[in-house]
Scaffold this motif. Structure first.
Motif, PDB file in Angstrom:
ATOM      1  N   GLU A 272       0.892  -1.054   0.160  1.00 18.25           N
ATOM      2  CA  GLU A 272      -0.097   0.001  -0.001  1.00 18.25           C
ATOM      3  C   GLU A 272       0.737   1.254   0.069  1.00 18.25           C
ATOM      4  N   TRP A 273       0.633   2.045  -0.893  1.00 17.63           N
ATOM      5  CA  TRP A 273       1.047   3.443  -0.896  1.00 17.63           C
ATOM      6  C   TRP A 273       0.169   4.646  -0.412  1.00 17.63           C
ATOM      7  N   THR A 274       0.678   5.283   0.607  1.00 18.04           N
ATOM      8  CA  THR A 274      -0.216   6.370   1.495  1.00 18.04           C
ATOM      9  C   THR A 274       0.482   7.769   1.053  1.00 18.04           C
ATOM     10  N   ALA A 275      -0.302   8.803   0.583  1.00 13.34           N
ATOM     11  CA  ALA A 275       0.076  10.149   0.609  1.00 13.34           C
ATOM     12  C   ALA A 275       0.842  10.568   1.734  1.00 13.34           C
ATOM     13  N   ASP A 276       0.371  10.164   2.775  1.00 16.50           N
ATOM     14  CA  ASP A 276       1.047  10.793   4.112  1.00 16.50           C
ATOM     15  C   ASP A 276       2.599  10.425   4.006  1.00 16.50           C
ATOM     16  N   LYS A 277       2.884   9.191   3.691  1.00 13.80           N
ATOM     17  CA  LYS A 277       4.126   8.802   3.847  1.00 13.80           C
ATOM     18  C   LYS A 277       5.002   8.849   2.659  1.00 13.80           C
ATOM     19  N   GLY A 278       4.201   8.854   1.498  1.00 10.83           N
ATOM     20  CA  GLY A 278       4.813   8.705   0.199  1.00 10.83           C
ATOM     21  C   GLY A 278       5.505   7.524  -0.142  1.00 10.83           C
ATOM     22  N   THR A 279       5.282   6.734   0.532  1.00 11.30           N
ATOM     23  CA  THR A 279       6.122   5.243   0.376  1.00 11.30           C
ATOM     24  C   THR A 279       5.302   3.969   0.220  1.00 11.30           C
ATOM     25  N   TRP A 280       5.730   2.896  -0.068  1.00  7.79           N
ATOM     26  CA  TRP A 280       4.811   1.589  -0.229  1.00  7.79           C
ATOM     27  C   TRP A 280       5.199   0.928   0.980  1.00  7.79           C
ATOM     28  N   SER A 281       4.416   0.354   1.750  1.00  4.04           N
ATOM     29  CA  SER A 281       4.517  -0.520   2.943  1.00  4.04           C
ATOM     30  C   SER A 281       3.653  -1.889   2.903  1.00  4.04           C
ATOM     31  N   ARG A 282       4.028  -2.800   3.598  1.00  5.89           N
ATOM     32  CA  ARG A 282       3.073  -4.138   3.545  1.00  5.89           C
ATOM     33  C   ARG A 282       1.841  -3.927   4.475  1.00  5.89           C
ATOM     34  N   VAL A 283       0.734  -4.546   4.090  1.00  7.60           N
ATOM     35  CA  VAL A 283      -0.408  -4.571   4.661  1.00  7.60           C
ATOM     36  C   VAL A 283      -0.741  -6.169   4.888  1.00  7.60           C
ATOM     37  N   SER A 284      -1.443  -6.349   6.110  1.00  6.09           N
ATOM     38  CA  SER A 284      -2.009  -7.660   6.279  1.00  6.09           C
ATOM     39  C   SER A 284      -2.925  -8.551   5.640  1.00  6.09           C
ATOM     40  N   ASP A 285      -4.083  -7.633   5.486  1.00  4.68           N
ATOM     41  CA  ASP A 285      -4.907  -8.256   4.941  1.00  4.68           C
ATOM     42  C   ASP A 285      -5.166  -8.439   3.524  1.00  4.68           C
ATOM     43  N   ARG A 286      -4.097  -9.260   3.002  1.00  2.00           N
ATOM     44  CA  ARG A 286      -4.022  -9.348   1.382  1.00  2.00           C
ATOM     45  C   ARG A 286      -5.093  -9.804   0.716  1.00  2.00           C
ATOM     46  N   LYS A 287      -5.881 -10.995   1.431  1.00  3.13           N
ATOM     47  CA  LYS A 287      -7.060 -11.661   0.586  1.00  3.13           C
ATOM     48  C   LYS A 287      -7.893 -10.618  -0.043  1.00  3.13           C
ATOM     49  N   ALA A 288      -8.091  -9.845   0.750  1.00  4.04           N
ATOM     50  CA  ALA A 288      -9.415  -8.836   0.252  1.00  4.04           C
ATOM     51  C   ALA A 288      -9.067  -8.137  -1.054  1.00  4.04           C
ATOM     52  N   HIS A 289      -7.955  -7.846  -1.331  1.00  8.93           N
ATOM     53  CA  HIS A 289      -7.680  -7.225  -2.677  1.00  8.93           C
ATOM     54  C   HIS A 289      -6.710  -7.713  -3.515  1.00  8.93           C
ATOM     55  N   ASP A 290      -6.512  -9.026  -3.573  1.00  5.70           N
ATOM     56  CA  ASP A 290      -5.465  -9.770  -4.551  1.00  5.70           C
ATOM     57  C   ASP A 290      -5.799  -9.562  -6.050  1.00  5.70           C
ATOM     58  N   ALA A 291      -7.135  -9.562  -6.365  1.00  8.62           N
ATOM     59  CA  ALA A 291      -7.265  -9.433  -7.855  1.00  8.62           C
ATOM     60  C   ALA A 291      -7.644  -8.063  -8.264  1.00  8.62           C
ATOM     61  N   ARG A 292      -7.231  -7.082  -7.569  1.00  7.99           N
ATOM     62  CA  ARG A 292      -7.978  -5.577  -8.026  1.00  7.99           C
ATOM     63  C   ARG A 292      -7.063  -4.576  -7.371  1.00  7.99           C
ATOM     64  N   VAL A 293      -6.858  -3.436  -7.974  1.00  6.83           N
ATOM     65  CA  VAL A 293      -5.963  -2.534  -7.501  1.00  6.83           C
ATOM     66  C   VAL A 293      -7.024  -1.344  -6.950  1.00  6.83           C
ATOM     67  N   VAL A 294      -7.008  -0.863  -5.584  1.00 10.42           N
ATOM     68  CA  VAL A 294      -7.763  -0.049  -4.864  1.00 10.42           C
ATOM     69  C   VAL A 294      -7.080   1.294  -4.734  1.00 10.42           C
ATOM     70  N   ALA A 295      -7.744   2.119  -5.051  1.00  9.54           N
ATOM     71  CA  ALA A 295      -7.400   3.766  -5.009  1.00  9.54           C
ATOM     72  C   ALA A 295      -8.479   4.314  -4.076  1.00  9.54           C
ATOM     73  N   GLU A 296      -8.173   5.314  -2.984  1.00  7.82           N
ATOM     74  CA  GLU A 296      -8.969   6.128  -2.139  1.00  7.82           C
ATOM     75  C   GLU A 296      -8.528   7.409  -2.458  1.00  7.82           C
ATOM     76  N   VAL A 297      -9.490   8.394  -2.559  1.00  5.86           N
ATOM     77  CA  VAL A 297      -8.961   9.872  -2.608  1.00  5.86           C
ATOM     78  C   VAL A 297      -9.439  10.385  -1.438  1.00  5.86           C
ATOM     79  N   PHE A 298      -8.851  11.589  -1.237  1.00 10.81           N
ATOM     80  CA  PHE A 298      -9.022  12.479  -0.049  1.00 10.81           C
ATOM     81  C   PHE A 298     -10.666  12.756   0.009  1.00 10.81           C
ATOM     82  N   ALA A 299     -11.255  12.791   1.340  1.00  7.25           N
ATOM     83  CA  ALA A 299     -12.385  13.118   1.554  1.00  7.25           C
ATOM     84  C   ALA A 299     -12.769  14.597   1.479  1.00  7.25           C
ATOM     85  N   GLU A 300     -13.904  14.981   1.519  1.00  4.72           N
ATOM     86  CA  GLU A 300     -14.044  16.469   1.346  1.00  4.72           C
ATOM     87  C   GLU A 300     -13.529  17.287   2.586  1.00  4.72           C
ATOM     88  N   ALA A 301     -12.805  18.409   2.516  1.00  2.06           N
ATOM     89  CA  ALA A 301     -12.364  19.032   3.593  1.00  2.06           C
ATOM     90  C   ALA A 301     -13.655  19.467   4.575  1.00  2.06           C
TER      91      ALA A 301
END
Length: 301
Positions: A272-301
């Motif tokens: 997972e890459w996050t805007a806060d860190k600007g780097t990739w790191s490992r996440v634990s619940d891999r099964k939920a996202h194996d076959a797709r790429v997920v992107a979340e945008v910033f919520a409304e301020a």
């Protein structure tokens, strides 16, 4: 004490030193050093890379390239358009090297005579209207179309293939960007894992539903993907990946466009890459996202 026109000094060991000789020697050494610096700068020239301040991206794929956020987004779009057109990997290298040389991967409003955009294409030479050429997708499509018409371009050096399309006054200039373009191509075409990392901060230019809609539209236009879907419980999108290479293509594209589309988080497989860190790191619940790429945008301020 004096001897002719020279002054003499005594040092601790009783050695006599001619001060003018010291000064003269120092001047000679300074001149030699200056010449050396000049030659290094002359020979290395455009290959010197200084750190880029502010929002920046680092690409690592058997080599390293650093770009600002605008350059990275344009590089990702150029690569995606090449794949959408079923052009081989070599074509993406040539296109990126051309855009590096012509505009520094920036969508310029002008240039030499009536040259415009990423590839400095000219309306007067039939490349399109100024408005069309300023569209990175249009400009990339026109470049690839021109490259495809060049007989034997696949066997040419990068600079010769680029020159056959561009007809530049500096035909050898494109070659110096070949290495950087190969690194970018490996990453953006999914041949490297977690290879694009951007630092964009928490002040995106767009947020919320508007960001998610713009991101989906841009992804579809760049890749020709009809399969992006919204996320339940999150503002963003999900893209199916047929294999790991496809997944990293989309993941790297999303990170490349994080600043201009308000992307907060990108996830593929167990990384997972996050805007806060600007780097990739490992996440634990891999099964939920194996076959797709997920992107979340910033919520409304």
């Amino acid at each position: 004490m004096a001897s002719g026109t020279y002054a003499w000094l005594t040092v601790d060991q009783g050695v006599w030193v001619r001060t003018r000789a010291i000064v003269a020697t120092s001047l000679v050494l300074a001149v030699i050093a200056s010449i050396g610096v000049y030659l290094v700068v002359r020979d290395v020239g455009d290959n010197l890379r200084l750190p880029i301040a502010g929002r920046s991206c680092t690409v690592r794929a058997d080599g390293q390239v650093r770009l600002n956020a605008e350059q990275m987004a344009h590089a990702a779009t150029i690569a995606a358009i090449g794949i959408q057109r079923n052009m081989p990997e070599r074509a993406v290298v040539v296109a990126l090297a051309t855009a590096f040389q012509e505009s520094g991967l920036e969508n310029l409003a002008g240039g030499d005579r009536d040259s415009i955009g990423l590839f400095q294409q000219r309306p007067s030479q039939g490349w399109g209207t100024p408005e069309q050429i300023r569209d990175p997708r249009y400009a990339a499509n026109k470049f690839y179309a021109g490259l495809k018409k060049v007989r034997g371009w696949q066997e040419m050096r990068v600079t010769d293939a680029a020159q056959a399309v561009q007809r530049s006054a500096f035909p050898e200039a494109y070659q110096k960007w070949a290495d950087e373009s190969e690194v970018l191509t490996r990453a953006l075409l999914g041949d490297a894992t977690a290879a694009v990392a951007c630092t964009v901060g928490r002040t995106p230019v767009i947020r919320g539903d508007a960001a998610a809609a713009a991101l989906t539209q841009s992804l579809t236009l760049d890749w020709g993907l009809p399969g992006a879907t919204s996320l339940a419980g999150l503002t963003g999108l999900s893209v199916p990946a047929a294999d790991p290479r496809d997944g990293w293509r989309y993941a790297h594209w999303l990170v490349s466009h994080a600043h201009d589309h308000g992307v907060k988080r990108v996830r593929f497989a167990d990384l997972e890459w996050t805007a806060d860190k600007g780097t990739w790191s490992r996440v634990s619940d891999r099964k939920a996202h194996d076959a797709r790429v997920v992107a979340e945008v910033f919520a409304e301020a």
